[in-house]
Scaffold this active site. Sequence first.
Site, PDB file in Angstrom:
ATOM      1  N   GLU A 467       0.813  -1.221   0.000  1.00  0.00           N
ATOM      2  CA  GLU A 467       0.000   0.000   0.000  1.00  0.00           C
ATOM      3  C   GLU A 467       0.842   1.263   0.000  1.00  0.00           C
ATOM      4  O   GLU A 467       0.725   2.101   0.892  1.00  0.00           O
ATOM      5  CB  GLU A 467      -0.943  -0.012   1.221  1.00  0.00           C
ATOM      6  CG  GLU A 467      -1.954  -1.129   1.151  1.00  0.00           C
ATOM      7  CD  GLU A 467      -2.941  -1.118   2.310  1.00  0.00           C
ATOM      8  OE1 GLU A 467      -3.092  -0.073   2.970  1.00  0.00           O
ATOM      9  OE2 GLU A 467      -3.573  -2.164   2.538  1.00  0.00           O
ATOM     10  N   GLU A 534      -4.165 -10.168   0.347  1.00  0.00           N
ATOM     11  CA  GLU A 534      -4.854 -10.125   1.644  1.00  0.00           C
ATOM     12  C   GLU A 534      -6.314 -10.475   1.356  1.00  0.00           C
ATOM     13  O   GLU A 534      -6.906  -9.913   0.446  1.00  0.00           O
ATOM     14  CB  GLU A 534      -4.770  -8.735   2.291  1.00  0.00           C
ATOM     15  CG  GLU A 534      -3.357  -8.324   2.637  1.00  0.00           C
ATOM     16  CD  GLU A 534      -3.248  -6.910   3.210  1.00  0.00           C
ATOM     17  OE1 GLU A 534      -4.282  -6.337   3.598  1.00  0.00           O
ATOM     18  OE2 GLU A 534      -2.116  -6.389   3.246  1.00  0.00           O
TER      19      GLU A 534
END
Lengths: 626, 316
Positions: A467, A534
């Site tokens: 991220e 994820e």
Amino acid sequence: MKANIKWLDDPEVFRINQLPAHSDHPFYKDYREWQNHSSSFKQSLNGAWQFHFSKDPQSRPIDFYKRSFDSSSFDTIPVPSEIELNGYAQNQYTNILYPWESKIYRKPAYTLGRGIKDGDFSQGKDNTVGSYLKHFDLNPALAGHDIHIQFEGVERAMYVYLNGHFIGYAEDSFTPSEFDLTPYIQAKDNILAVEVFKHSTASWLEDQDMFRFSGIFRSVDLLALPRTHLMDLDIKPTVVNDYHDGVFNAKLHFMGKTSGNVHVLIEDIDGKTLLNKKLPLKSTVEIENETFANVHLWDNHDPYLYQLIIEVHDQDGKLVELIPYQFGFRKIEITKDHVVLLNGKRLIINGVNRHEWDAKRGRSITLADMKQDIATFKHNNINAVRTCHYPNQIPWYYLCDQNGIYMMAENNLESHGTWQKLGQVEATSNVPGSIPEWREVVVDRARSNYETFKNHTAILFWSLGNESYAGSNIAAMNKLYKDHDSSRLTHYEGVFHAPEFKKEISDLESCMYLPPKEAEEYLQNPKKPLVECEYMHDMGNSDGGMGSYIKLIDKYPQYMGGFIWDFIDQALLVHDPVSGQDVLRYGGDFDDRHSDYEFSGDGLMFADRTPKPAMQEVRYYYGLHK
Amino acid sequence: MAYTNNLHVVYGEASLGVNGQDFAYLFSYERGGLESLKIKDKEWLYRTPTPTFWRATTDNDRGSGFNQKAAQWLGADMFTKCVGIRVQVDDHPFDELPVAPINNQFSNQEFAHEVKVAFDYETLTTPATKVKIIYNINDAGHMTITMHYFGKKGLPPLPVIGMRFIMPTKAKSFDYTGLSGETYPDRMAGAERGTFHIDGLPVTKYLVPQENGMHMQTNELVITRNSTQNNADKDGDFSLKITQTKQPFNFSLLPYTAEELENATHIEELPLARRSVLVIAGAVRGVGGIDSWGSDVEEQYHIDPEQDHEFSFTLN
């Protein structure tokens, strides 16, 4: 050279006098030492250190590294440990927002057309300082050798001094930092001083969703170099001839005296010798294209490892250094139909994301924690781990090799606070982005990750970080791996938000928390293999509907499976005076603000390493594609 | 001639007593439910059982805003409004409650083969809907309980449809035949079928207390206690058995109500464990898991509030 506190403000200064990253191989004096797992070339400095805590840089004891400094008022602290968990600084858990949110106005250097802001961190009111002192004598076995010091992990920026002399500066909290102490080391009465700052420009890159700690939280070792020392080992085992045969290449980089011989042996598990080569010592010794017929391949079910043994002999034939290393033969590739194969068979990831966590010790976890986690993986059919979102302690990689756990080895990089604003993408002050001044620091992180762990068979994927949006700097990290390593795939999810970089970044199409229906839409016309880096967010009572993802594995060979978020709750065991019990506490429970509260409780395991009820479901579904 | 009329029916002034050799049941017209469930002289009820509609918000529920959408059911769960009671003894349905003056005709020698008491509840929701709970006691004293939820258009999404029994003391253990572990409709593929013994009333230690401890598809449950509130009682183990009727049932047995769990931010904030809260659930919502900040539980694991739902089970 003189140390300069302003390095904390400058993203282009991240390592001073730090030795180049190298492979993590152990080295021993002889076979007996190897057998006992105890190298006389190594001296642990773990244990009680003197310690002084300062709430900001201005109030720190500037001269504490000098021999003349009176440290009698210092406390003691265990090394390794977290400063916060020793009660000096406040615990804080925050996810996206930086810990200084609403307290200090900061924007990263070189964003928004601005340069470095002098004092941004070096005078930061939130920048706590740990001043560590360690008095030590060299073990007799180390005396007379060149001496290096290795810090396995220090959050987040440190200045190292020995006997009053500045040694070096390091950032990157989660890879080893090694310095040469030789010029200033004494046999007895050494004073090592380490000044640890909680924040520097590195803080922008280390915005992981976790408790924000600081300190020397991993081991510290002295390393004595034998007269000839294998500085770096670079092995490249490959699989050829329709997955039957193995080819072994290696480069051995030596330092010190290069007279004598190096003896390279490879044995199988039964002790049968496959390679036995004696070569004259040079600064670089190469083993080229040694072929082994019918090699035993390595995978999750059968983590077969061969034993490499490197003996370094002086010109009299005396053993001066012994390096054992285990490796496996395995091949990972992507077919033209975008299917990932391991040893010619489709690879299915039954994975978890794993933060290093111990409810009492924070990220300063123990070998016992690691071994317990491996046992939990094996029991529950978990075959893969993403080292979210930083490199882990070195022993973890060996355990994964030995137990056949597929690794997605991630860099220490997460900067979501610079581009995720109230749930929206707003990247005007994103770093590293494509900003030249932020390039080297992130490429260095990729290099350290690569160089340290390159020999681990278990690593199938290099992950560029988490991220952090995407730009040419992350593309440069991808390139570093591609330039050095054709035997593994690269992974990065954040390019999702900057698709113009998809050609340069990541061999995999990676998504997080993509609902099964949307994953299926992608899989109907995939451009790359799909992985959920994820998924199944296991916060509280969760993990429902896992079957919808597992069905996709049967339906689409381009779906690799994914890594559950995540393995273990981050919560701290504290004594509750009201109930009289030891209880688990989470963000906000330490009066810490801003906090993201219970959002750190997303594990399949409770923080005390007992399984959540959802684990039986994981065990079942992951057992379907073992 | 064998004496077969086993149920001794007492037409009281404000309640109906149904008694037998080893049991005594008391249906209260005042409280709108079963006030006493006494088996072998041990009381199993602390308060009258009620319909239950709330589950303590899970992290996924909170993240997806489900708790906000479903909030009306919290009030409906806490506050029960009984709007009608019907009594039938053998083949005779009473048009009105058999209290005075209707009960003046009876004596202490009233016996029956079968007694049926039905309670109608109205939910405190907008729109409101009805729930009917029917207690059917047979000759042997077995009590079959059926709850019927009447679906209605416009109702908010439902956390759970069940019945809640609060027992006077904390159970020592329970044994059940069903699925291993804590299960939900979207998280039970990995469970094994078997018979399980559980000591104490464990609350799953999620960081923030929330819905927990559900056991799907259960055939039989035996709850064992070893304490009562009766000052004249001598302690000792005693048990209550719950068995399935046509379909298996779902249950949780915890020391807390959904509201008590809801109110705590940490497990140590929960009150001292002193009761047993049994929820028999006819419809259970999945827990979800795609993420914890917006994604709902998958559609097929929702409870449709506009459809009728019915479930039943047998006590004793």
